[in-house]
Write a protein that holds these residues in place. Sequence first.
Motif, mmCIF file in Angstrom:
data_model
loop_
_atom_site.group_PDB
_atom_site.id
_atom_site.type_symbol
_atom_site.label_atom_id
_atom_site.label_comp_id
_atom_site.label_asym_id
_atom_site.label_seq_id
_atom_site.Cartn_x
_atom_site.Cartn_y
_atom_site.Cartn_z
ATOM 1 N N LYS A 12 -0.196 15.667 -127.191
ATOM 2 C CA LYS A 12 -1.428 16.427 -127.364
ATOM 3 C C LYS A 12 -1.179 17.483 -128.430
ATOM 4 N N ALA A 13 -1.963 17.398 -129.499
ATOM 5 C CA ALA A 13 -1.800 18.341 -130.601
ATOM 6 C C ALA A 13 -3.084 19.129 -130.809
ATOM 7 N N TYR A 14 -2.920 20.408 -131.111
ATOM 8 C CA TYR A 14 -4.040 21.244 -131.523
ATOM 9 C C TYR A 14 -3.783 21.603 -132.981
ATOM 10 N N GLY A 15 -4.354 20.836 -133.889
ATOM 11 C CA GLY A 15 -4.046 21.023 -135.309
ATOM 12 C C GLY A 15 -2.575 20.708 -135.532
ATOM 13 N N ALA A 16 -1.846 21.671 -136.103
ATOM 14 C CA ALA A 16 -0.433 21.431 -136.392
ATOM 15 C C ALA A 16 0.462 21.708 -135.182
ATOM 16 N N ILE A 17 -0.149 22.313 -134.141
ATOM 17 C CA ILE A 17 0.673 22.683 -132.972
ATOM 18 C C ILE A 17 0.753 21.508 -132.011
ATOM 19 N N LYS A 18 1.990 21.086 -131.732
ATOM 20 C CA LYS A 18 2.188 19.972 -130.800
ATOM 21 C C LYS A 18 2.459 20.550 -129.410
ATOM 22 N N THR A 57 -3.879 13.220 -127.344
ATOM 23 C CA THR A 57 -4.005 12.714 -128.716
ATOM 24 C C THR A 57 -3.528 11.260 -128.774
#
Lengths: 247, 320
Positions: A12-18, A57
């Motif tokens: 699960k990613a929020y933009g570049a943050i994994k 994701t």
Amino acid sequence: MTPFLEVKDVRKAYGAIKAVDGVSFDVGPGEIVGVIGPNGSGKTTLFNSILGQIAPTSGHVEFCGEDITGMSPLELSRRGVGRTFQTLQVFVKLSVRDNLIAAAQEFKGTLGGRLFAKPDAGLGDHADQMIELFRLKHVAHLPAGSLSYGQQKLIDIAMAFMAAPRLVLLDEPCAGVNPSLVDQLHDRLVELNKTQGGSFVVIEHNMDFIMKLCPHVICMVEGKVLAEGPPAQVQGNRAVLEAYLGN
Amino acid sequence: MNAQMKTGILVASLVVVAVVASFAKRSDVYLLTLYCVYLMATFGLNLTVGYAGQMSLGQAAFFGIGAYVAAIALKAGVPFLLVLPISAIACFVVGLALGFPALRVQHHYLAFATLGFNVLVYLVMRNEEKLTGGTFGISGIPRPSLFGVSFDGPLAFFFFTFVSLIILAFFLWWLLRSPWGRAFAALRDNPIRAESLGVNITAYTLLAFAIGAACAGIGGVYYASLVEFIEPGPFHFSTSLTMLLAVIVGGSGRFFGPVIGTIIIILLPELLRSTNVSWLKFMQTWYLAVFGVAVVALMIWLPGGILSIGDRFKSKEVAK
């Protein structure tokens, strides 16, 4: 042992943050698995990805051989998957007894049938047993919102077990609970594991609690599984110690 | 207070209302009937807002739909006993449709969505002259006659409405005591947790709107028969605000909350306006201002509504 819950390479990613970065693990029938890790290591995001609160994701989650990835919490609850949340999630205006009945009544009959069912949906005795088990008899008729944090936490956990789910994911059950209640909580969970036979996955920061309760522990750091195995082995793992205490 | 005492007080109160109405003058009987009619709608709104936690500023629209369906059907000669379910079902179906925005938005966003719906219905009532009579309205709406008994007179129609209200209230009490009532409360208190416990929040949200709307529709049927002439004015969104005020002032999510709240919004202004007590004569001109101040004071002192007064004293006792 045939896996009951299979988590396969969930990300699960929020933009570049994994937040969760390729986590895989299995849970067997009746097994209790602990998930530990420093704050922000992705434990709750992993839970939410498994439980349909957020869509992963990528990756898959299987429960009893069925792909349950992305299923809604409602669909999961109907398949026998229960959960508790990191923060208190009780029905504040309902009595303790009604909270417990509400937690299981939707599994009794059809929507239309429940309109004509007995007010307690035939769950009164079961709710009373759960109240007894969690030592909540003296507050059973009080609104849940009027009770102490620790008592509400016990109600919260008892609710998750009311419908005898086959798998329960508990998110920090000891958070904010005083030490005497932590011991009580441990005993109740062990008892429920024996009587209901369900599998538990428990996120917790209280190491004594998790080491005592879980024969298998997973340690997550920065969204990845850093170590897993029996509690003593994970506790003695150098990388785990560094993740918690620094170099 | 045990259940027997509560039932005794309730029965005694109903008898008192019936006796008072029997000896009241014509205008007061009309006012009492209007109170019963509004109470049907506010009972429904209490289910939607108070028990299921769904904000609604569209109750007057359902009240209006019920009234117009009844007016058109009754004038066409459809029997009252058939008009009642037709209006209730029509409002139930429209209520289901209005419930859909509630699946996407909550709180003040939902309030505006329902308010928009009320404005839309109001415009249809005002502009669709062929169907609704527009601003000229529909006149000559007959009062019911059942099994050869006519309820044309004011007192007879009051008792007919009063008994119907009791039946509706009993139905709602029974519904809220059933597992549905608990599911509505779960939806209100914590929808995320409710869903994780198998509560079908889509179904219960739609049902909360639909049942609340059907109650307002039933109220609308009796309203049309009471006033015998309807036009769009009484179904403006300001009536929805008044109905919401009744629910909140009485005690949202408490069964008898609307009973008290509707007294405050329907009967109190009239009582203040028509007072004959010499030192209260100023009320005849100032009654709306006094009413406004009373509501403001009440909301500050008892935000949970008048029926929360017991809880307030209880919590003070605990604090001591």
